[in-house]
Design a protein around this motif. Structure first.
Motif, PDB file in Angstrom:
ATOM      1  N   GLY A 435      -8.304  -7.836  43.159  1.00 36.76           N
ATOM      2  CA  GLY A 435      -6.862  -7.941  42.982  1.00 36.76           C
ATOM      3  C   GLY A 435      -6.317  -7.836  41.567  1.00 36.76           C
ATOM      4  O   GLY A 435      -5.113  -7.773  41.374  1.00 36.76           O
ATOM      5  N   LYS A 436      -7.194  -7.828  40.561  1.00 34.74           N
ATOM      6  CA  LYS A 436      -6.648  -7.889  39.201  1.00 34.74           C
ATOM      7  C   LYS A 436      -6.994  -6.667  38.363  1.00 34.74           C
ATOM      8  O   LYS A 436      -6.968  -6.713  37.131  1.00 34.74           O
ATOM      9  N   ARG A 437      -7.294  -5.553  39.028  1.00 32.75           N
ATOM     10  CA  ARG A 437      -7.717  -4.385  38.263  1.00 32.75           C
ATOM     11  C   ARG A 437      -6.614  -3.872  37.353  1.00 32.75           C
ATOM     12  O   ARG A 437      -6.857  -3.468  36.214  1.00 32.75           O
ATOM     13  N   ASP A 438      -5.385  -3.879  37.873  1.00 30.36           N
ATOM     14  CA  ASP A 438      -4.273  -3.401  37.025  1.00 30.36           C
ATOM     15  C   ASP A 438      -4.052  -4.341  35.851  1.00 30.36           C
ATOM     16  O   ASP A 438      -3.771  -3.904  34.732  1.00 30.36           O
ATOM     17  N   LEU A 439      -4.185  -5.636  36.115  1.00 32.82           N
ATOM     18  CA  LEU A 439      -3.976  -6.611  35.043  1.00 32.82           C
ATOM     19  C   LEU A 439      -5.051  -6.467  33.974  1.00 32.82           C
ATOM     20  O   LEU A 439      -4.780  -6.640  32.775  1.00 32.82           O
ATOM     21  N   LEU A 440      -6.267  -6.122  34.402  1.00 32.29           N
ATOM     22  CA  LEU A 440      -7.347  -5.925  33.429  1.00 32.29           C
ATOM     23  C   LEU A 440      -6.979  -4.802  32.467  1.00 32.29           C
ATOM     24  O   LEU A 440      -7.172  -4.893  31.258  1.00 32.29           O
ATOM     25  N   ARG A 441      -6.444  -3.761  33.045  1.00 35.95           N
ATOM     26  CA  ARG A 441      -6.028  -2.615  32.240  1.00 35.95           C
ATOM     27  C   ARG A 441      -4.978  -3.034  31.207  1.00 35.95           C
ATOM     28  O   ARG A 441      -5.040  -2.661  30.045  1.00 35.95           O
ATOM     29  N   GLU A 442      -4.023  -3.845  31.670  1.00 36.72           N
ATOM     30  CA  GLU A 442      -2.983  -4.323  30.733  1.00 36.72           C
ATOM     31  C   GLU A 442      -3.591  -5.224  29.680  1.00 36.72           C
ATOM     32  O   GLU A 442      -3.145  -5.245  28.537  1.00 36.72           O
ATOM     33  N   GLU A 443      -4.583  -5.982  30.094  1.00 34.57           N
ATOM     34  CA  GLU A 443      -5.140  -6.981  29.178  1.00 34.57           C
ATOM     35  C   GLU A 443      -5.946  -6.343  28.053  1.00 34.57           C
ATOM     36  O   GLU A 443      -5.747  -6.656  26.879  1.00 34.57           O
ATOM     37  N   VAL A 444      -6.879  -5.444  28.398  1.00 35.39           N
ATOM     38  CA  VAL A 444      -7.743  -4.911  27.335  1.00 35.39           C
ATOM     39  C   VAL A 444      -7.239  -3.605  26.755  1.00 35.39           C
ATOM     40  O   VAL A 444      -7.690  -3.175  25.703  1.00 35.39           O
ATOM     41  N   GLY A 445      -6.321  -2.960  27.477  1.00 31.34           N
ATOM     42  CA  GLY A 445      -5.786  -1.710  26.953  1.00 31.34           C
ATOM     43  C   GLY A 445      -6.582  -0.508  27.433  1.00 31.34           C
ATOM     44  O   GLY A 445      -7.766  -0.623  27.760  1.00 31.34           O
ATOM     45  N   PRO A 446      -5.937   0.655  27.468  1.00 32.29           N
ATOM     46  CA  PRO A 446      -6.575   1.844  28.044  1.00 32.29           C
ATOM     47  C   PRO A 446      -7.831   2.300  27.312  1.00 32.29           C
ATOM     48  O   PRO A 446      -8.770   2.791  27.937  1.00 32.29           O
ATOM     49  N   LEU A 447      -7.886   2.111  25.992  1.00 33.45           N
ATOM     50  CA  LEU A 447      -9.064   2.587  25.263  1.00 33.45           C
ATOM     51  C   LEU A 447     -10.305   1.776  25.647  1.00 33.45           C
ATOM     52  O   LEU A 447     -11.382   2.321  25.884  1.00 33.45           O
ATOM     53  N   THR A 448     -10.128   0.452  25.716  1.00 31.34           N
ATOM     54  CA  THR A 448     -11.268  -0.386  26.082  1.00 31.34           C
ATOM     55  C   THR A 448     -11.680  -0.124  27.523  1.00 31.34           C
ATOM     56  O   THR A 448     -12.864  -0.130  27.859  1.00 31.34           O
ATOM     57  N   ILE A 449     -10.687   0.124  28.386  1.00 31.83           N
ATOM     58  CA  ILE A 449     -11.015   0.467  29.771  1.00 31.83           C
ATOM     59  C   ILE A 449     -11.870   1.726  29.807  1.00 31.83           C
ATOM     60  O   ILE A 449     -12.845   1.816  30.552  1.00 31.83           O
ATOM     61  N   GLU A 450     -11.522   2.687  28.950  1.00 28.64           N
ATOM     62  CA  GLU A 450     -12.322   3.917  28.915  1.00 28.64           C
ATOM     63  C   GLU A 450     -13.762   3.622  28.514  1.00 28.64           C
ATOM     64  O   GLU A 450     -14.694   4.206  29.055  1.00 28.64           O
ATOM     65  N   VAL A 451     -13.924   2.731  27.537  1.00 26.71           N
ATOM     66  CA  VAL A 451     -15.288   2.365  27.134  1.00 26.71           C
ATOM     67  C   VAL A 451     -16.013   1.726  28.313  1.00 26.71           C
ATOM     68  O   VAL A 451     -17.173   2.052  28.606  1.00 26.71           O
ATOM     69  N   MET A 452     -15.327   0.824  29.024  1.00 27.55           N
ATOM     70  CA  MET A 452     -15.956   0.175  30.187  1.00 27.55           C
ATOM     71  C   MET A 452     -16.344   1.220  31.226  1.00 27.55           C
ATOM     72  O   MET A 452     -17.436   1.169  31.801  1.00 27.55           O
ATOM     73  N   GLN A 453     -15.441   2.192  31.441  1.00 34.92           N
ATOM     74  CA  GLN A 453     -15.750   3.226  32.424  1.00 34.92           C
ATOM     75  C   GLN A 453     -16.940   4.067  31.981  1.00 34.92           C
ATOM     76  O   GLN A 453     -17.762   4.489  32.793  1.00 34.92           O
ATOM     77  N   GLY A 454     -17.041   4.284  30.688  1.00 31.72           N
ATOM     78  CA  GLY A 454     -18.179   5.038  30.167  1.00 31.72           C
ATOM     79  C   GLY A 454     -19.490   4.316  30.428  1.00 31.72           C
ATOM     80  O   GLY A 454     -20.488   4.920  30.833  1.00 31.72           O
ATOM     81  N   ILE A 455     -19.469   3.005  30.214  1.00 26.98           N
ATOM     82  CA  ILE A 455     -20.680   2.218  30.461  1.00 26.98           C
ATOM     83  C   ILE A 455     -21.032   2.268  31.944  1.00 26.98           C
ATOM     84  O   ILE A 455     -22.187   2.443  32.343  1.00 26.98           O
ATOM     85  N   LYS A 456     -20.004   2.128  32.767  1.00 28.73           N
ATOM     86  CA  LYS A 456     -20.222   2.184  34.221  1.00 28.73           C
ATOM     87  C   LYS A 456     -20.829   3.525  34.612  1.00 28.73           C
ATOM     88  O   LYS A 456     -21.775   3.620  35.392  1.00 28.73           O
ATOM     89  N   ALA A 457     -20.290   4.610  34.034  1.00 30.78           N
ATOM     90  CA  ALA A 457     -20.787   5.939  34.373  1.00 30.78           C
ATOM     91  C   ALA A 457     -22.228   6.115  33.926  1.00 30.78           C
ATOM     92  O   ALA A 457     -23.008   6.824  34.561  1.00 30.78           O
ATOM     93  N   THR A 458     -22.608   5.464  32.833  1.00 30.34           N
ATOM     94  CA  THR A 458     -23.990   5.575  32.358  1.00 30.34           C
ATOM     95  C   THR A 458     -24.954   4.845  33.286  1.00 30.34           C
ATOM     96  O   THR A 458     -26.019   5.352  33.622  1.00 30.34           O
ATOM     97  N   LEU A 459     -24.569   3.639  33.699  1.00 32.18           N
ATOM     98  CA  LEU A 459     -25.494   2.833  34.492  1.00 32.18           C
ATOM     99  C   LEU A 459     -25.424   3.148  35.984  1.00 32.18           C
ATOM    100  O   LEU A 459     -26.370   2.895  36.720  1.00 32.18           O
ATOM    101  N   ASP A 460     -24.303   3.697  36.427  1.00 27.39           N
ATOM    102  CA  ASP A 460     -24.112   3.920  37.860  1.00 27.39           C
ATOM    103  C   ASP A 460     -23.300   5.193  38.063  1.00 27.39           C
ATOM    104  O   ASP A 460     -22.148   5.147  38.501  1.00 27.39           O
ATOM    105  N   PRO A 461     -23.898   6.334  37.723  1.00 27.56           N
ATOM    106  CA  PRO A 461     -23.133   7.591  37.753  1.00 27.56           C
ATOM    107  C   PRO A 461     -22.585   7.938  39.135  1.00 27.56           C
ATOM    108  O   PRO A 461     -21.539   8.559  39.238  1.00 27.56           O
ATOM    109  N   LYS A 462     -23.256   7.512  40.213  1.00 26.67           N
ATOM    110  CA  LYS A 462     -22.747   7.854  41.546  1.00 26.67           C
ATOM    111  C   LYS A 462     -21.713   6.846  42.040  1.00 26.67           C
ATOM    112  O   LYS A 462     -21.231   6.949  43.165  1.00 26.67           O
ATOM    113  N   ASN A 463     -21.387   5.858  41.219  1.00 27.28           N
ATOM    114  CA  ASN A 463     -20.434   4.798  41.603  1.00 27.28           C
ATOM    115  C   ASN A 463     -20.785   4.173  42.958  1.00 27.28           C
ATOM    116  O   ASN A 463     -19.982   4.124  43.899  1.00 27.28           O
ATOM    117  N   LEU A 464     -22.042   3.701  43.059  1.00 26.00           N
ATOM    118  CA  LEU A 464     -22.470   3.063  44.295  1.00 26.00           C
ATOM    119  C   LEU A 464     -22.366   1.541  44.227  1.00 26.00           C
ATOM    120  O   LEU A 464     -22.303   0.872  45.250  1.00 26.00           O
TER     121      LEU A 464
END
Lengths: 471, 275
Positions: A435-464
């Motif tokens: 329920g708080k995904r949008d709030l997370l984005r507001e909290e850390v900002g889009p650049l940090t979200i991108e870094v988080m997404q990058g880490i996610k893509a590295t460890l779990d490229p198929k998003n499983l």
């Protein structure tokens, strides 16, 4: 019963083959497609509706977890790790179906090192289970989120609790993790078996997984820091004429350097609910519940300094107890707050908000929040770990009253944004979940979200790994 | 009152462990399995320590029966990393836990090997009776039963051997000079009796909440004395008159069967010979 089609190819027998290959890893009893079992594993203690997985597997070892993950990875099946299902943000809902990995059969306490005060546990070991195991050693694991949660689950959600002000949260108390990634790779985040008290070696991968809510990997072992059971514990209660004075006292107690172990705030609405639920008779006013840990000699000093501060802030009825039974009764009220709040309006559901701000801004946010509750005619008793600047409104709402549901939702968004405006966070301890995904984005900002997404893509490229959560 | 209390503590498999029967059906698996103090014994120790804190008794002595550790010193609790071993406490550790909770000293009655495997309430009560006389104890507090054998006999047998009154299933104990008021939990409710010391008490669940042993108290306990005696020194013969023939797991629970109609239900009940 019908098994919802898994996200595999449409050849006949594909689903059966996957299930058969699961059974080859875990044995027949380790796989369940029964509806009741799946529903049980598709919900937690939040208000989010049940989203059952397609199948639940029960691995018994990290080798089995890895084997099952490899099968899921090959067939692109979502993987949802499940500990005790006591989460509060819908983290276990299988939004895209898939395979729930219930880890409850991996329930061993391994590698206890008494002199080093560390222990390694599997995901089926719960907080109370570990402390019962340790009871003769003089050690305990103090992080206490209330529920009897899986310790690895607590690591996954970076849990905290009433003791954090003295002993820290999971972030400070997880020394090492064994994690299985989506492709079956087994990782030791700080190196296999390592448990030094401190380290400067490389990136802090352990803390990357702490709080990742199952979106980066499945935690199969956690090495935890233990503490000595305090020689003496004293609990105290004090009521205040206003929220402001209670919170001011909290701030001053911490500033005075009192090593207080728990400092919990309950507002008047919450106290009333607890009184009714547990047949207690506290003054219905903003109240602080305090707990002191230490040697019997240091108790006196801690209690007297604290009593003086509360008195200076208009506090009254300062009562304290040293014996286990009375202390248990005092704290039962706080731990039953969830149920006491719900009992205010039987038939209703409860939802807990969870924001955290710098302590100096706590009076302001609580006062503004209470005004918001009154203005919008909402039932929201407040309980909080004010020593950390973290508080919960236990919203009690009728799920069938759509207007109320909407008002509660709007309220929680306003509250989260209020906290963000005050340099705080939208979630102090429950996690982002569903329920708080949008709030997370507001909290850390889009650049940090991108870094988080990058880490996610590295460890779990198929998003499983637990898709649809956190990011 | 200068009473001396003897508290019996038994080392049993920890209550949280899943019990498994040995493949040869002679008993349950105990090797490598976590053991701890019997929960009712913890309650007994707590009650004795509480009496001492109220200054109603002057000394609490913890007694346990079991094997001596091989090298004669305590096993270090360090476990080699990655070795899946649960923490094993040896007998002396059970006594040390009682000492850490506040008992003053310990007595380890050495019983090893086959004698230990067949040790039961009759032999233990003979040992406790002999120790009570030797130590000039006025009060014996035991747990009401052990969670491994569930015998619920030792307290009663000890009282009979000593010809002392007994207050069993105690949920509340009040001492007034040499009289004990004991509230007992019985099937019909609560029964209150008054007995004269010397006496035997057995602790029930609601008597108290045992304290945790804290690290500082565990450290202090290492300095307290534990003396070792043999049953022979007390004139007790520990040979058993009982022989365990077979140990089996309870039968597996069978799956239920769903039926569609009442007639089917009646038919199935008749088939099973139930009606």
């Amino acid at each position: 019963m019908a098994v919802r089609r898994l996200a595999v190819s449409h050849e006949t027998g594909a689903v059966e083959r996957v299930i058969a290959s699961f059974r080859a890893v875990t044995g027949d009893e380790g796989v369940s497609v029964g509806l009741a079992v799946r529903e049980q594993h598709g919900r937690d203690e939040s208000v989010h509706r049940c989203r059952p997985p397609d199948v639940v597997v029960f691995p018994r070892s990290v080798e089995e977890v890895s084997g099952l993950a490899k099968i899921c990875h090959h067939h692109r099946l979502p993987i949802i790790p499940f500990g005790t299902g006591t989460g509060l943000e819908g983290g276990v809902g299988a939004l895209k179906g898939g395979v729930c990995f219930s880890l409850r059969k991996m329930d061993q306490v391994l590698d206890l090192h008494q002199e080093d005060s560390d222990v390694t546990v599997e995901p089926g070991v719960t907080r109370k289970g570990l402390n019962a195991y340790l009871r003769d050693t003089g050690l305990w694991f103090p992080v206490d989120p209330g529920a009897d949660a899986s310790l690895c689950g607590m690591a996954a959600t970076s849990a905290s609790g009433t003791n954090a002000v003295r002993y820290g949260t999971m972030r400070e108390n997880v020394m090492n993790l064994e994690v299985v990634l989506a492709d079956g790779t087994v990782l030791h985040t700080a190196g296999k078996g390592r448990r030094p008290r401190k380290t400067s070696a490389g990136y802090n991968i352990t803390n990357l997984f702490v709080g990742s809510e199952g979106t980066l990997g499945i935690i199969t072992k956690a090495t935890l820091r233990l503490y000595g059971i305090p020689e003496s514990m004293v609990s105290a209660v004090c009521s205040f004429p206003s929220v402001q004075s209670a919170v001011d006292s909290t701030v001053q107690i911490l500033q005075a350097g009192v090593p207080i172990a728990r400092i919990e705030f309950l507002d008047d609405v919450m106290i009333n609910a607890c009184n009714r639920f547990n047949n207690l008779s506290y003054a219905v006013a903003p109240t602080l519940f305090l707990e002191f840990h230490g040697s019997s000699k240091s108790m006196e000093e801690q209690v007297s300094v604290t009593e003086e501060i509360t008195r200076e802030n208009g506090g009254s009825d300062f009562a304290w107890a040293e014996d286990e039974e009375t202390r248990g009764r005092l704290w039962k009220a706080r731990h039953d707050a969830w149920y006491a709040a719900q009992a205010l309006r039987p038939g209703c559901k409860a939802y807990s908000t969870d924001v955290c701000v710098p302590i100096s801004l706590l009076p302001q946010i609580i006062v503004e929040t209470k005004e918001d509750l009154i203005r919008n005619r909402l039932t929201g008793p407040i309980a909080g770990h004010v020593g950390d600047g973290n508080f919960h409104c236990l919203m009690v709402l009728d799920p069938n009253d759509l207007d109320e549901v909407q008002r509660v939702h709007a309220f929680t968004e306003r509250l989260a944004r209020r906290a963000l405006e005050m340099d705080g966070t939208c979630t102090g301890e429950h996690g982002v979940g569903l329920g708080k995904r949008d709030l997370l984005r507001e909290e850390v900002g889009p650049l940090t979200i991108e870094v988080m997404q990058g880490i996610k893509a590295t460890l779990d490229p198929k998003n499983l790994m637990n898709p649809g959560k956190v990011l | 009152m200068s009473a001396r209390v003897l508290v019996g503590v038994k080392r049993v498999i920890d209550y949280a462990v899943k019990i498994r029967v040995k493949p040869d059906h002679t008993g349950v698996v105990t090797d490598g399995v976590k053991h701890s103090m019997n929960p009712f014994c913890e309650i007994a120790v707590e009650e004795a320590v509480k009496l001492k804190e109220k200054k109603l008794v002057k000394e609490v002595v913890a007694v346990s029966c079991g094997p001596q550790q091989a090298q004669g010193k305590e096993i270090d609790l360090q476990i080699i990393s990655n070795k899946r071993m649960t923490v094993g406490f040896i007998l002396q550790e059970t006594i040390r836990t009682a000492l850490a909770m506040g008992a003053d000293r310990g007595i380890h009655v050495e019983v090893s090997g086959k004698d230990y495997e067949t040790l039961g309430p009759l032999q233990v009560s003979k040992i406790l009776a002999a120790l009570a006389k030797k130590e000039e104890a006025n009060l014996i507090i035991l747990g009401k039963q052990a969670i491994d054998d569930d015998c619920n006999q030792t307290g009663q047998m000890t009282a009979a051997l000593l010809d002392w009154p007994q207050g069993t299933f105690a949920s509340e104990v009040t001492m007034d000079r040499d009289m004990l008021k004991v509230v007992r939990e019985i099937d019909g409710g609560l029964e209150t009796i008054k007995i004269k010391m010397p006496a035997v008490l057995t602790a029930d669940l609601r008597l108290n909440t045992p304290r945790y042993a804290t690290l500082p108290n565990i450290m202090k306990a290492k300095k307290k004395k534990i003396t070792t005696v043999k049953p022979g020194d007390l004139g007790v013969d520990v040979s058993s008159r009982l022989e365990v023939l077979n140990v089996e797991e309870p039968p597996q629970r069978l799956a239920g069967v769903k039926v569609e109609t009442v007639d089917d239900l009646v038919g199935k009940l008749k088939e099973a010979g139930k009606i």
